[in-house]
Design an enzyme around this catalytic site. Structure first.
Site, PDB file in Angstrom:
ATOM      1  CB  THR A  21      -1.022   0.064   1.366  1.00 26.54           C
ATOM      2  OG1 THR A  21      -0.108  -0.002   2.406  1.00 26.54           O
ATOM      3  CG2 THR A  21      -1.716  -1.240   1.407  1.00 26.54           C
ATOM      4  CG  HIS A  22       0.303   4.464   1.059  1.00 25.88           C
ATOM      5  ND1 HIS A  22      -0.644   5.563   0.627  1.00 25.88           N
ATOM      6  CD2 HIS A  22      -0.414   3.825   2.254  1.00 25.88           C
ATOM      7  CE1 HIS A  22      -1.970   5.531   1.509  1.00 25.88           C
ATOM      8  NE2 HIS A  22      -1.537   4.507   2.517  1.00 25.88           N
ATOM      9  CB  SER A  48      18.934   1.005 -25.207  1.00 24.18           C
ATOM     10  OG  SER A  48      19.582   2.239 -25.375  1.00 24.18           O
ATOM     11  CE  LYS A  95      17.617   0.373 -19.706  1.00 27.18           C
ATOM     12  NZ  LYS A  95      17.140   1.437 -20.145  1.00 27.18           N
ATOM     13  CD  GLU A 135       8.702   1.632 -20.497  1.00 31.33           C
ATOM     14  OE1 GLU A 135       8.957   2.256 -21.453  1.00 31.33           O
ATOM     15  OE2 GLU A 135       9.618   1.135 -19.536  1.00 31.33           O
TER      16      GLU A 135
END
Length: 441
Positions: A154-155, A276, A282, A289
């Site tokens: 949570t948070h 990348s 990468k 995304e």
């Protein structure tokens, strides 16, 4: 340009206006629905003796021929036409002569386009539903294949221990609600607008129930003004898309974080990752995304449709022509994202070793320690305070709660007994109360 109007005009529309006004480049996607609805319409016209049986049969035959011809060669959907309706009618006039000119009797493009869109939305929502059910199955199968516990948050702060499968099940539950929303939207739209004419019906004694039955609608849409100006069914569908995209975007956000080097909970397969152009090391979770980014677009399309409709007077207005571009983009984007997320989930690699490490960190058993004290007779609010002090002590010492000595634990409360270490173990925690239900997901 082939149009279905012109007698009232002294001059043709300018080339600029014709280009601005045309929608054939977009709505030719409705060719199946337009031909299907036209077959139902001319069948009804013949049965109601508005045109002769022979004329009705000829039109039905040629419409079926056109359907099969386009099915075999989609490139036939080309030419200088205003819209799909003028294309189909022009083909019927070409094939049937003056009989083709009778096809539009007792019909307007206003009820025609609405019935086309309803048929298309109904079909496409049912197809989307099947894709979502396949995605839910992928989530369920992945959950069954992974036997690991993990921190829930949570948070974005560590909170309590749950099975990894239970996190996937949380998203499956969201998608199940989306399926119900799709079903509700299909049920709401299932009224036949055909026969409403331009807005006020027709002087012909048509049989709207017959076209309703032929097209598979549940009922006739009763108010003709509403029939031709209603786009609620498109808004409802876009709401389904937006809800589904929002849920997929939330999943994407979680698993982008989980796939980072800082978490290392999961890794996307190479099939759904990119690299990348500059940094050789990468491996980017671009599939997730893009889902997250495309969710914003789909939600904005819902807002665009609301914006289009909010100021329109009864009944039909040309603004509504924009509904098709909005709907098609929303549908295509949502379907693509569902297919991608199904693949991502199916091939997702779960780092069970890393998850096992994390469940012993972050004071994930603090709530259960408070519950332990409550079972020993201490009121929850006092137990909450005591455990808070213990957590603070453990932080300062650099230890976890279960790493504190028995003497250290009992210095905070005399009700603590030797069973405390067993009670704080993750496996024990998940066998208590309703928590054991999580293990069945």
């Amino acid at each position: 340009m082939g149009t279905l109007w012109g007698g009232r005009f002294q001059e043709a529309a300018s080339d600029l206006m014709q280009e601005f006004n045309e929608s054939f480049s977009i709505d030719k996607r409705l060719w199946q629905e337009d031909i299907t609805a036209s077959i139902a319409h001319v069948t009804m016209l013949g049965d109601c003796a508005i045109i002769t049986k022979e004329e009705s049969q000829l039109l039905q035959t040629e419409l079926h021929e056109l359907y099969h011809a386009i099915e075999a060669n989609p490139e036939l959907l080309s030419g200088n036409y205003e819209d799909i309706h003028s294309f189909v009618e022009a083909k019927m006039i070409e094939a049937c002569g003056d009989t083709g000119k009778k096809m539009h009797t007792a019909r307007s493009r206003n009820d025609q386009v609405t019935v086309d869109m309803k048929l298309y939305v109904k079909k496409s929502l049912n197809e989307l539903k099947e894709f979502v059910l396949q995605m839910i199955q992928a989530f369920e199968e992945k959950g069954k294949a992974v036997d690991a516990l993990m921190p829930a948050y949570t948070h974005l702060q560590r909170a309590q221990i749950v099975p990894f499968s239970y996190v996937l099940d949380a998203y499956a539950a969201m998608f199940e609600r989306d399926v119900k929303k799709i079903e509700d939207s299909v049920a709401l739209l299932d009224e036949n607008p055909l026969g409403a004419g331009a807005l006020a019906g027709t002087t012909y004694s048509i049989d709207r129930q017959q076209t309703t039955d032929l097209l598979g609608f549940a009922s006739v849409q009763r108010n003709t003004l509403d029939s031709v100006s209603n786009r609620d069914f498109i808004i409802d569908a876009l709401q389904c898309f937006s809800s589904l995209m929002m849920h997929m975007s939330r999943f994407a956000e979680d698993f982008i974080i989980y796939s980072s080097q800082e978490f290392q909970f999961v890794e996307l397969s190479d099939h759904f990752s990119t690299g990348s152009s500059m940094m050789p090391q990468k491996k980017n979770p671009d599939a997730l995304e893009l889902i997250r980014g495309k969710a914003a677009k789909v939600i904005s399309l819902l807002n665009a449709m609301y914006g289009t409709m909010k100021g329109l007077p009864l009944s039909y207005n040309k603004d509504m022509q924009e509904d098709k571009a909005i709907y098609f983009e929303g549908l295509d984007t949502t379907v693509a994202c569902v297919k991608i997320l199904t693949g991502v989930t199916t091939e997702l690699k779960v780092n069970e070793k890393r998850l096992q490490e994390t469940i012993h960190e972050g004071y994930l058993n603090a709530t259960e320690l408070a519950d332990y004290l409550v079972r020993k007779g201490i009121p929850f609010r006092e137990a909450h305070e005591i455990v808070g002090q213990m957590v603070l002590y453990a932080i300062e010492k650099g230890s976890q709660l279960h790493e504190l000595s028995f003497e250290e634990l009992t210095s905070f409360s005399s009700v603590i007994e030797e069973d405390i270490y067993h009670e704080l173990h993750p496996e024990t925690i998940l066998q208590q109360g309703i928590k054991k239900d999580m293990l069945n997901k």
